[in-house]
Design a protein around this motif. Structure first.
Motif, PDB file in Angstrom:
ATOM      1  N   GLN A  43       1.532  41.664  42.918  1.00  0.00           N
ATOM      2  CA  GLN A  43       1.141  40.352  42.185  1.00  0.00           C
ATOM      3  C   GLN A  43       0.200  39.860  41.829  1.00  0.00           C
ATOM      4  O   GLN A  43      -0.585  40.432  42.874  1.00  0.00           O
ATOM      5  CB  GLN A  43       1.808  39.034  42.674  1.00  0.00           C
TER       6      GLN A  43
ATOM      7  N   GLN B 156      -2.662  36.427  36.235  1.00  0.00           N
ATOM      8  CA  GLN B 156      -2.515  37.034  34.377  1.00  0.00           C
ATOM      9  C   GLN B 156      -3.792  37.043  33.840  1.00  0.00           C
ATOM     10  O   GLN B 156      -3.423  37.895  32.799  1.00  0.00           O
ATOM     11  CB  GLN B 156      -2.083  35.615  33.890  1.00  0.00           C
TER      12      GLN B 156
ATOM     13  N   ASP C 202       5.804  44.841  37.646  1.00  0.00           N
ATOM     14  CA  ASP C 202       5.845  44.151  39.006  1.00  0.00           C
ATOM     15  C   ASP C 202       5.088  42.331  38.070  1.00  0.00           C
ATOM     16  O   ASP C 202       5.209  41.496  38.813  1.00  0.00           O
ATOM     17  CB  ASP C 202       5.604  44.035  40.102  1.00  0.00           C
ATOM     18  N   SER C 203       3.946  43.121  37.826  1.00  0.00           N
ATOM     19  CA  SER C 203       3.109  42.035  37.840  1.00  0.00           C
ATOM     20  C   SER C 203       1.438  42.675  36.277  1.00  0.00           C
ATOM     21  O   SER C 203       1.956  43.603  36.221  1.00  0.00           O
ATOM     22  CB  SER C 203       1.845  41.806  38.859  1.00  0.00           C
TER      23      SER C 203
ATOM     24  N   GLY D 189      11.206  38.719  37.312  1.00  0.00           N
ATOM     25  CA  GLY D 189       9.687  39.025  36.795  1.00  0.00           C
ATOM     26  C   GLY D 189      10.103  39.686  35.831  1.00  0.00           C
ATOM     27  O   GLY D 189       9.526  40.108  34.946  1.00  0.00           O
TER      28      GLY D 189
END
Length: 469
Positions: free
Chosen positions: A43, A46, A127-128, A402
């Motif tokens: 994670q 953003q 994942d992110s 996700g």
């Protein structure tokens, strides 16, 4: 009996030559029977304006336990690759130094368990995702050179090529003020919002006002604060809005006003801001007009005596499109023309969540598992669809995978899900979000669809059973 002794001695010699082996092999007992790879999740923020990006992670393995966690990344022209960052804990934070400059970075973790099983390498969005944006945004203001009244309209434009604009602040300077001051007026962009104007109520009386805007982007970068003459200037001949005296000359000209509302809302009442001006006798009253459904333009009954303010309008026609306009009256009795057409502004009132439905094959013999889906929304339209899953032999219950589909993105409406919990029944559901911000209900029970995953168990390859030195 002698043959069995020779076999035991041979096995011991091979074990000594192979080194200490994984952690479970350094204690008493035999290796655990663990054919399943571990699972991990990364994670990251953003958006960030720092080249050192923190990437947190968690990892688990129900069998032999987690041995290592590797951070993988994808950026620019560099596709998925091992960053070289390794942790020997089941949770923590990697401090990743950006390799590709500004832009989009994707992250994922690959875990290895004590039995030598490796998690599958990442693909797609991982994942992110994090956008690295170290460049400050830009903005500029403009205002009329001369004005009589007490409120100065200040138009502005802004731009940011990466994370987009988060806020725009209006700053002012005046001969009687102590340098540049933040007016406290803040603009926060809404989706498809064309309105970009501040209405500044003069705080220093008549004289020359200088204006500038300071923009902030989604990564937290601030535009430089204004100096010198800023972006624009207006000479104001101040006239108090509380002035009640009728001017000696006849005022034959009607006032002017304008209304503004958000393009999409999912709650009531609807906020409609306005500004009204009259260069002659001054503003006496401002009325809010609306049009919706089968009702044409009509006076809503909401009124105000100030030249600047906000009406809070309760929708009369249920969900749908509402048009707004204001009609001003000056102290000489002149009325502004009633609205027609689309008026000054329009708002789509949408309180109904969208709907979606997922479907997947009954059985899958390999990865990824394809999950197709449908979605619909009758008013503002779907902006995102999220894939949720309930895994076999897991205490997590329903959780977001996700994976996100956006209708503006190219490609068919199908998710490719890489299962991480081994063989068993996987339950799937989709959760849609519309442009007004309404979310579909989160899944419960068996969701929309389920797939039984049946993959052959493969022994770990010899080169992956060696410990990392």
């Amino acid at each position: 009996m002698r043959g069995k002794s020779v076999l035991v001695v041979g096995v011991l010699i091979l074990a000594l030559l192979a080194g200490p082996g994984p952690a479970w092999a350094q204690g008493p007992g035999l290796p655990p029977d663990d054919p399943w790879p571990p699972a991990s999740q990364a994670q990251s923020p953003q958006a960030t304006n720092s080249p050192v990006i923190p990437v947190s992670f968690t990892a688990k393995d129900e069998g032999s336990g987690v041995a290592e966690v590797h951070l993988w990344a994808s950026c620019g022209s560099a596709w998925w690759h091992d960053t070289g960052l390794v942790s020997y804990d089941t949770s923590g934070v990697f401090e990743y130094t950006a390799e590709c400059g500004e832009g989009l970075y994707r992250f994922a973790t690959v875990a290895v368990d004590m039995a030598g099983n490796w998690e599958a390498p990442p693909q797609g969005d991982g994942d992110s995702r994090t956008v690295l944006d170290m460049t400050a945004p830009s903005s500029t203001a403009s205002s009329p050179p001369f004005l009589q009244g007490s409120v100065i309209p200040v138009n502005f434009t802004f731009s940011d090529n990466l994370t987009g604009i988060s806020e725009v602040h209006l700053w002012v300077a005046h001969a009687t003020a102590d340098g540049w001051q933040d007016t406290g007026l803040v603009y926060r962009p809404l989706p498809d919002d064309p309105g970009q104007v501040f209405y500044y109520r003069a705080a220093y009386g008549s004289g020359l006002y200088f204006f500038a805007t300071v923009a902030v982007d989604g990564a937290g970068n601030w535009e430089k604060l204004p100096v010198d003459m800023g972006d624009t200037s207006t000479y104001l001949n101040y006239a108090s809005p509380d002035f009640r005296a009728r001017p000696p000359a006849l005022d034959p000209f009607p006032p002017a006003s304008s209304a503004r509302s958000a393009p999409l809302v999912n709650s009531a009442p609807i906020a409609v801001s306005y500004v009204a001006q009259d260069q002659g006798s001054g503003i006496s009253m401002v009325y809010l007009w609306a049009s919706c459904g089968k009702q044409g333009w009509h006076n809503t009954g909401l009124s105000a005596q100030s030249g600047v303010g906000v009406f809070y309008y309760t929708p009369e026609c249920g969900e749908g499109l509402y048009y707004f306009a204001t009609v001003a009256v000056d102290r000489a009795g002149n009325w502004e023309e009633p609205p027609s057409g689309e008026g000054d502004s329009h708002t789509l009132f949408d309180v109904t969540p969208p709907q979606s439905q997922a479907s997947s094959p009954y059985t899958a013999f390999g990865l990824p598992i394809p999950v197709s889906f449908q979605y619909e929304d009758d008013l503002s339209g779907v902006v995102e669809v999220h894939l949720w899953v309930r895994e076999p032999n897991s205490s997590l219950g329903w959780h977001d995978t996700g994976l996100v589909f956006r209708p503006v993105d190219p490609g068919l409406p199908v998710f490719l899900y890489n299962a991480t919990a081994g063989n068993g029944t996987y339950y799937f559901a989709t959760v849609a979000v519309d442009q007004a911000g309404n979310w579909e209900e989160l899944p419960t029970g068996e969701g929309d669809s389920h797939t039984f995953l049946s993959m052959p168990i493969r022994p770990p390859s010899p080169d992956r059973t060696r410990p990392t030195r």
